[in-house]
Design a protein around this motif. Structure first.
Motif, short mmCIF file in Angstrom:
data_model
loop_
_atom_site.label_atom_id
_atom_site.label_comp_id
_atom_site.label_asym_id
_atom_site.label_seq_id
_atom_site.Cartn_x
_atom_site.Cartn_y
_atom_site.Cartn_z
N SER A 1 19.80 -101.06 10.47
CA SER A 1 18.64 -100.98 9.57
C SER A 1 18.30 -99.54 9.16
CB SER A 1 17.42 -101.64 10.23
OG SER A 1 16.35 -101.72 9.31
N ALA A 2 18.08 -98.66 10.12
CA ALA A 2 17.73 -97.28 9.80
C ALA A 2 18.89 -96.53 9.14
CB ALA A 2 17.25 -96.55 11.05
N PRO A 3 20.13 -96.63 9.65
CA PRO A 3 21.24 -95.95 8.97
C PRO A 3 21.46 -96.41 7.53
CG PRO A 3 21.89 -96.58 11.19
CD PRO A 3 20.56 -97.22 10.93
N ILE A 4 21.31 -97.71 7.27
CA ILE A 4 21.47 -98.20 5.91
C ILE A 4 20.35 -97.67 5.02
CG2 ILE A 4 21.14 -100.29 4.51
CD1 ILE A 4 23.14 -101.70 6.20
N GLY A 5 19.14 -97.60 5.59
CA GLY A 5 18.03 -97.03 4.83
C GLY A 5 18.28 -95.59 4.45
N LYS A 6 18.80 -94.82 5.39
CA LYS A 6 19.13 -93.42 5.12
C LYS A 6 20.25 -93.31 4.11
CE LYS A 6 18.34 -89.10 5.79
NZ LYS A 6 17.07 -88.53 5.31
N LEU A 7 21.25 -94.20 4.22
CA LEU A 7 22.35 -94.20 3.26
C LEU A 7 21.83 -94.52 1.86
CD1 LEU A 7 25.41 -94.01 2.80
CD2 LEU A 7 25.54 -96.49 3.24
N GLY A 8 20.88 -95.43 1.76
CA GLY A 8 20.28 -95.75 0.47
C GLY A 8 19.52 -94.57 -0.12
N ASP A 9 18.86 -93.79 0.73
CA ASP A 9 18.18 -92.58 0.26
C ASP A 9 19.18 -91.60 -0.35
OD1 ASP A 9 15.67 -93.45 1.11
OD2 ASP A 9 15.84 -92.50 3.07
N TYR A 10 20.41 -91.63 0.17
CA TYR A 10 21.43 -90.66 -0.23
C TYR A 10 22.25 -91.11 -1.45
CZ TYR A 10 25.50 -87.58 0.11
OH TYR A 10 26.51 -86.69 -0.16
N ILE A 11 22.77 -92.34 -1.43
CA ILE A 11 23.67 -92.79 -2.50
C ILE A 11 22.96 -93.62 -3.57
CG2 ILE A 11 25.62 -92.80 -0.91
CD1 ILE A 11 25.51 -95.87 -0.96
#
Length: 385
Positions: free
Chosen positions: A263-273
């Motif tokens: 959940s948190a890693p995907i959220g961070k990935l969404g902030d980036y890409i």
């Protein structure tokens, strides 16, 4: 772009703890409800589909009103408290459930509280974050939320393993589940809120004033919702493959562990890409999962598909809210409420259709869901603005 980790507001963490306690309670119940309803109480899968559809609609029926009221007043906590309190009170009904009628009433009534608390709470979380860390903030909150959904089924598993799988055991399980729900309401009452600026919103005019990007996403979400059926059917599929009732509960916990892990890693990935790519990935994963369940015949295959579903759900639950927050900065509560209401409205016929298709053959339900999830993906990718 900068991948440096942005701090999360402490109130996001505190709201996550509230959701953790609530989910410990709710998922102790929901992890066993489909089997309790059909095996212990003897209800049909058609009735389960109808009840789950009504529950899904109930869980979003008040979203638009709750979101609009929270935008209009600038008060988030007040409406979140009402929602959490109502769900907690409704769980007392299940303690006395000895028929499918009472169990059905609980399932639908309890979800009204979820409907009322969701948009104000999500708008509150959005106000505590910025665009650079919004996906991560929602991801952290959802990770804490679903950590409770890991603990809840595990508690249910040990109760069933220790006391057996009788009606009496389920009664004890439902009583135990009531207490963390009460604690969540008490904890929420101590969280301080900084009121948002009240917005001038109208009941019937607010949705029309939203932007094209949000409306296009709402359309794709509506298409996808036709594909979305109750999690209970996946548990029944596992049961039919050979998992015992207590093992089905562990599968539910596994699904939530996968959710928490990504959940948190995907959220961070969404902030980036960019969150559009993450939302597209969610639709694709759901399609893959549907196809997988058509051919799944072994326990290891079922386990893998539950993990995939956990990853999909992490995207659907957290990153959809972050994406909406990006699209609608002025009326976030209203936009989230409209999204939940419309998708929930579609969930009702979707679950009923799934119930009837399941009675003919479970594979028919998965084929149907796969077709519409793919259609939603195509529509979303084609409508970039």
């Amino acid at each position: 772009m900068n991948m440096k980790k942005s701090p999360v507001n402490k109130n996001v963490i505190l709201l996550g703890i509230v959701s953790f306690l609530t989910d410990v309670s709710s998922e102790m119940i929901f992890s066993v409800f489909a089997v309790f309803f059909t095996v212990i109480l003897g209800a049909s899968t058609v009735l389960l589909g109808i009840v789950e559809g009504l529950a899904d609609f109930s869980s979003s029926s008040l979203d638009y009103v709750a979101g609009l009221l929270s935008d209009r007043t600038g008060k988030r906590k007040r409406f979140a408290m009402l929602g959490y309190g109502f769900s907690t009170a409704a769980k007392a009904i299940l303690i006395f459930a000895n028929s499918s009628v009472i169990a059905s009433a609980f399932r639908v009534i309890e979800r009204l509280g979820k409907s009322f608390r969701g948009p104000p709470r999500d708008a509150w979380i959005s106000s505590l974050s910025t665009k650079s860390n919004r996906g991560f903030s929602f991801g952290v909150h959802k990770a804490l939320d679903k950590a409770g959904a890991v603990a809840g089924p595990l508690i249910a598993y040990f109760i069933l393993a220790w006391l057996g799988q009788s009606m009496g055991t389920f009664k004890i399980l439902f009583i135990v589940a009531f207490f963390p729900a009460v604690l969540s309401v008490i904890f929420l009452s101590f969280i301080k809120e900084k009121s948002a600026e009240p917005k001038k919103v109208r009941v019937f005019g607010s949705l029309k004033s939203t932007g094209r990007q949000f409306k296009n996403y709402l359309a794709s979400a509506g298409i996808f919702s036709i594909a979305y059926f109750s999690f209970g059917f996946l548990l029944l599929k596992a049961y039919s493959v050979g998992f015992q009732i207590k093992d089905v509960v562990l599968l539910y916990a596994l699904f939530n562990i996968a959710f928490v892990a990504v959940s948190a890693p995907i959220g961070k990935l969404g902030d980036y890409i960019g969150r559009r790519k993450i939302v597209s990935l969610g639709y694709l994963l759901y399609f893959i999962m549907c196809i997988g369940f058509i051919f799944a015949a072994t326990k290891i295959q079922i386990i893998g598909l539950f993990i995939i579903f956990g990853v999909f759900f992490a995207i659907d639950e957290g990153q959809s809210k972050a994406y909406i927050s990006d699209c609608e900065r002025e009326r976030r509560g209203t936009a989230m409420g409209a999204y939940n209401f419309i998708t929930g409205l579609v969930y009702l016929p979707a679950s009923i259709i799934a119930g009837f298709l399941w009675k003919l053959s479970p594979n028919y339900a998965f084929v149907f869901a796969g077709i519409f999830s793919l259609a939603a993906l195509v529509y979303f990718v084609a409508r970039k603005k």
